[in-house]
Scaffold this motif. Sequence first.
Motif, PDB file in Angstrom:
ATOM      1  N   LYS A 155       0.831  -1.209   0.000  1.00  0.00           N
ATOM      2  CA  LYS A 155       0.000   0.000   0.000  1.00  0.00           C
ATOM      3  C   LYS A 155       0.862   1.253   0.000  1.00  0.00           C
ATOM      4  O   LYS A 155       0.599   2.220  -0.753  1.00  0.00           O
ATOM      5  N   ALA A 156       1.923   1.242   0.811  1.00  0.00           N
ATOM      6  CA  ALA A 156       2.818   2.401   0.882  1.00  0.00           C
ATOM      7  C   ALA A 156       3.539   2.613  -0.444  1.00  0.00           C
ATOM      8  O   ALA A 156       3.757   3.762  -0.864  1.00  0.00           O
ATOM      9  N   GLN A 157       3.910   1.534  -1.108  1.00  0.00           N
ATOM     10  CA  GLN A 157       4.572   1.650  -2.408  1.00  0.00           C
ATOM     11  C   GLN A 157       3.654   2.305  -3.435  1.00  0.00           C
ATOM     12  O   GLN A 157       4.064   3.210  -4.173  1.00  0.00           O
ATOM     13  N   GLN A 158       2.411   1.869  -3.470  1.00  0.00           N
ATOM     14  CA  GLN A 158       1.459   2.422  -4.434  1.00  0.00           C
ATOM     15  C   GLN A 158       1.163   3.895  -4.134  1.00  0.00           C
ATOM     16  O   GLN A 158       1.098   4.729  -5.044  1.00  0.00           O
ATOM     17  N   GLU A 159       1.021   4.236  -2.865  1.00  0.00           N
ATOM     18  CA  GLU A 159       0.756   5.623  -2.485  1.00  0.00           C
ATOM     19  C   GLU A 159       1.941   6.528  -2.804  1.00  0.00           C
ATOM     20  O   GLU A 159       1.769   7.659  -3.271  1.00  0.00           O
ATOM     21  N   THR A 160       3.149   6.029  -2.561  1.00  0.00           N
ATOM     22  CA  THR A 160       4.349   6.830  -2.814  1.00  0.00           C
ATOM     23  C   THR A 160       4.501   7.149  -4.301  1.00  0.00           C
ATOM     24  O   THR A 160       4.833   8.271  -4.679  1.00  0.00           O
ATOM     25  N   GLN A 161       4.257   6.157  -5.140  1.00  0.00           N
ATOM     26  CA  GLN A 161       4.409   6.359  -6.584  1.00  0.00           C
ATOM     27  C   GLN A 161       3.172   7.003  -7.204  1.00  0.00           C
ATOM     28  O   GLN A 161       3.183   7.318  -8.399  1.00  0.00           O
ATOM     29  N   GLN A 162       2.118   7.175  -6.404  1.00  0.00           N
ATOM     30  CA  GLN A 162       0.892   7.842  -6.844  1.00  0.00           C
ATOM     31  C   GLN A 162       0.322   7.204  -8.116  1.00  0.00           C
ATOM     32  O   GLN A 162      -0.029   7.889  -9.082  1.00  0.00           O
ATOM     33  N   ILE A 163       0.264   5.876  -8.099  1.00  0.00           N
ATOM     34  CA  ILE A 163      -0.304   5.126  -9.222  1.00  0.00           C
ATOM     35  C   ILE A 163      -1.667   4.606  -8.794  1.00  0.00           C
ATOM     36  O   ILE A 163      -1.765   3.787  -7.866  1.00  0.00           O
ATOM     37  N   PRO A 164      -2.748   5.056  -9.417  1.00  0.00           N
ATOM     38  CA  PRO A 164      -4.090   4.615  -9.024  1.00  0.00           C
ATOM     39  C   PRO A 164      -4.335   3.149  -9.392  1.00  0.00           C
ATOM     40  O   PRO A 164      -3.659   2.599 -10.278  1.00  0.00           O
ATOM     41  N   THR A 165      -5.263   2.524  -8.716  1.00  0.00           N
ATOM     42  CA  THR A 165      -5.624   1.148  -9.033  1.00  0.00           C
ATOM     43  C   THR A 165      -6.472   1.131 -10.295  1.00  0.00           C
ATOM     44  O   THR A 165      -7.554   1.720 -10.351  1.00  0.00           O
ATOM     45  N   GLU A 166      -5.944   0.496 -11.317  1.00  0.00           N
ATOM     46  CA  GLU A 166      -6.648   0.390 -12.589  1.00  0.00           C
ATOM     47  C   GLU A 166      -6.134  -0.814 -13.357  1.00  0.00           C
ATOM     48  O   GLU A 166      -5.077  -1.360 -13.047  1.00  0.00           O
ATOM     49  N   GLU A 167      -6.877  -1.211 -14.373  1.00  0.00           N
ATOM     50  CA  GLU A 167      -6.481  -2.352 -15.183  1.00  0.00           C
ATOM     51  C   GLU A 167      -5.441  -1.927 -16.199  1.00  0.00           C
ATOM     52  O   GLU A 167      -5.582  -0.891 -16.865  1.00  0.00           O
ATOM     53  N   VAL A 168      -4.378  -2.706 -16.317  1.00  0.00           N
ATOM     54  CA  VAL A 168      -3.295  -2.398 -17.255  1.00  0.00           C
ATOM     55  C   VAL A 168      -2.822  -3.697 -17.915  1.00  0.00           C
ATOM     56  O   VAL A 168      -3.145  -4.792 -17.459  1.00  0.00           O
ATOM     57  N   VAL A 169      -2.058  -3.529 -18.981  1.00  0.00           N
ATOM     58  CA  VAL A 169      -1.417  -4.665 -19.636  1.00  0.00           C
ATOM     59  C   VAL A 169       0.070  -4.630 -19.302  1.00  0.00           C
ATOM     60  O   VAL A 169       0.740  -3.608 -19.515  1.00  0.00           O
ATOM     61  N   LEU A 205       9.929 -14.024 -21.341  1.00  0.00           N
ATOM     62  CA  LEU A 205      10.456 -15.361 -21.119  1.00  0.00           C
ATOM     63  C   LEU A 205      11.952 -15.318 -21.435  1.00  0.00           C
ATOM     64  O   LEU A 205      12.454 -14.351 -22.006  1.00  0.00           O
ATOM     65  N   SER A 206      12.688 -16.354 -21.060  1.00  0.00           N
ATOM     66  CA  SER A 206      14.137 -16.351 -21.258  1.00  0.00           C
ATOM     67  C   SER A 206      14.520 -16.183 -22.718  1.00  0.00           C
ATOM     68  O   SER A 206      15.586 -15.649 -23.036  1.00  0.00           O
ATOM     69  N   SER A 207      13.661 -16.623 -23.629  1.00  0.00           N
ATOM     70  CA  SER A 207      13.932 -16.537 -25.060  1.00  0.00           C
ATOM     71  C   SER A 207      13.746 -15.130 -25.599  1.00  0.00           C
ATOM     72  O   SER A 207      14.070 -14.856 -26.755  1.00  0.00           O
ATOM     73  N   GLY A 208      13.207 -14.230 -24.790  1.00  0.00           N
ATOM     74  CA  GLY A 208      12.901 -12.884 -25.249  1.00  0.00           C
ATOM     75  C   GLY A 208      11.450 -12.711 -25.655  1.00  0.00           C
ATOM     76  O   GLY A 208      11.002 -11.591 -25.922  1.00  0.00           O
ATOM     77  N   GLN A 209      10.705 -13.803 -25.688  1.00  0.00           N
ATOM     78  CA  GLN A 209       9.284 -13.741 -26.036  1.00  0.00           C
ATOM     79  C   GLN A 209       8.512 -12.975 -24.970  1.00  0.00           C
ATOM     80  O   GLN A 209       8.751 -13.143 -23.771  1.00  0.00           O
ATOM     81  N   GLU A 210       7.592 -12.126 -25.388  1.00  0.00           N
ATOM     82  CA  GLU A 210       6.768 -11.356 -24.465  1.00  0.00           C
ATOM     83  C   GLU A 210       5.442 -12.063 -24.209  1.00  0.00           C
ATOM     84  O   GLU A 210       4.805 -12.555 -25.130  1.00  0.00           O
ATOM     85  N   VAL A 211       5.060 -12.098 -22.949  1.00  0.00           N
ATOM     86  CA  VAL A 211       3.740 -12.591 -22.557  1.00  0.00           C
ATOM     87  C   VAL A 211       2.995 -11.412 -21.952  1.00  0.00           C
ATOM     88  O   VAL A 211       3.403 -10.882 -20.914  1.00  0.00           O
ATOM     89  N   LYS A 212       1.947 -10.963 -22.600  1.00  0.00           N
ATOM     90  CA  LYS A 212       1.199  -9.806 -22.130  1.00  0.00           C
ATOM     91  C   LYS A 212      -0.018 -10.263 -21.335  1.00  0.00           C
ATOM     92  O   LYS A 212      -0.839 -11.032 -21.826  1.00  0.00           O
ATOM     93  N   VAL A 213      -0.077  -9.776 -20.086  1.00  0.00           N
ATOM     94  CA  VAL A 213      -1.175 -10.164 -19.195  1.00  0.00           C
ATOM     95  C   VAL A 213      -1.922  -8.919 -18.738  1.00  0.00           C
ATOM     96  O   VAL A 213      -1.333  -7.857 -18.533  1.00  0.00           O
TER      97      VAL A 213
END
Length: 470
Positions: free
Chosen positions: A103-117, A122-130
Amino acid sequence: MHFSIPETETRAGDGGAAYVAYNIHVNGVLHCRVRYSQLLGLHEQLRKEYGANVVPAFPPKKIFTLTPAEVEQRREQLEKYMQAVRQDQTLGGSETFNSFLRKAQQETQQIPTEEVVLAVLLSSGQEVKVTILTSDQTEDVLEAVASKLDLPDDLICYFSLFLVRENKDGAFSFVRKLQEFELPYVSVTSLHNSKFRIILRKSYWDSSYDDDVMEHHVGLNLLYAQTVSDIEHGWIVVNKEQHRQLKSLQEKVSKKEFIRLAQTLKYYGYLKFDPCLTDFPEKGCHVVVSAGNNELNFQVRLPNEQTKEGSFKVTRMRCWRVTSSVPMSNGPSGSSPGKSEVKLELAFEYLMSKDRLQWVTITSPQAIMLSICLQSMVDELMVKKSGGSIRKMFRRRVNGALRRSDSQQAVKSPPLLDSPDASREPMAKLSSKLTSVSLRGISHSSSTNDVGANDFHGNYAFEGIGDEDL
């Protein structure tokens, strides 16, 4: 993990009144900024849950405004308090402590709770987007990645998320393993540097656990991709004939056989660290450290340009500690330390012979990651010694795994191995074995000076030896 409070700030509150903020750093990087009253609230909650006899002493309240000297004294006391709580297995692993830090980390960086990608590599350099929430903790993100890849729940415990820095050659420098007290999205975005990424990698050291992972095709593909990457970046030493055999297995798509052969090669399953400095066998030596197989491997370049190699077994380390120091600023007397670069050292006390212990020091920005590696090796050894399994080390939440992803993503096979780097073989041949016996009496240096905040780790896997074992 290395907790410190190297600096304070005077800030204005909502009503305009000034207050002192204490900057909590983890591994030398700002994690959160908190007030004394917030830490006091955490302390009281821990006392309520675990009892006054378990929780360390907390700096007392003051009636009047603190002088600069008193602020500095409180900073030191709060730093010791946070380190003591974190190092206590019960308190440091509690949801009360971890949720406070998230909670303190999120408040300090002032990043609101929202959905993001979030893109996880992976080790091969492949990106997995979640798709995650900015407030999702490390376990949430790990489970989201596992779900995207269709990795079974019972194999999640064999993998972890790591914060890495991408180098010019495409290799990664490991900063730290992401912990339960942090929010991965906030951790990586707050660095404001696209070179920092989050990567999925196996989190165990004993290669016998590879058998469990390879039972499922997704686990097999992840392990295969990591092994190919480690070979390509020179982390695993391969001669020309071994390289030919590996490439032949790749062409046949014989992934299990490829991994079986790789398991027999030097430095399989090791993490390789950036070049740094050591005081062994003498002060000021340049060294490349690799961690794996329950040891730290040193490739040391001596002042006379001679290269030597040797290993320090974790079972012969009586204890180790991480020390941080901040260069003295030229500011006014009594001011808080400036935002200078923190110097990090890992020092371990090693049993060189039956009756001789010696401190060995590594000076490296990756000292914390080295400490994390040692601790996880010890934890794994102790679990195995008690007859347990790695799966029992992984504490699952009552609510179970996340299932955010509606579609799965396959782990892509990495390309065939490039031709081996001819410069790597002579390096191994030039190296002479650096053994405890041949180097007795060379180094008399000791790293026992406290120059900053310390994390001290006793080693429950420490074993006594006799001279005949050396």
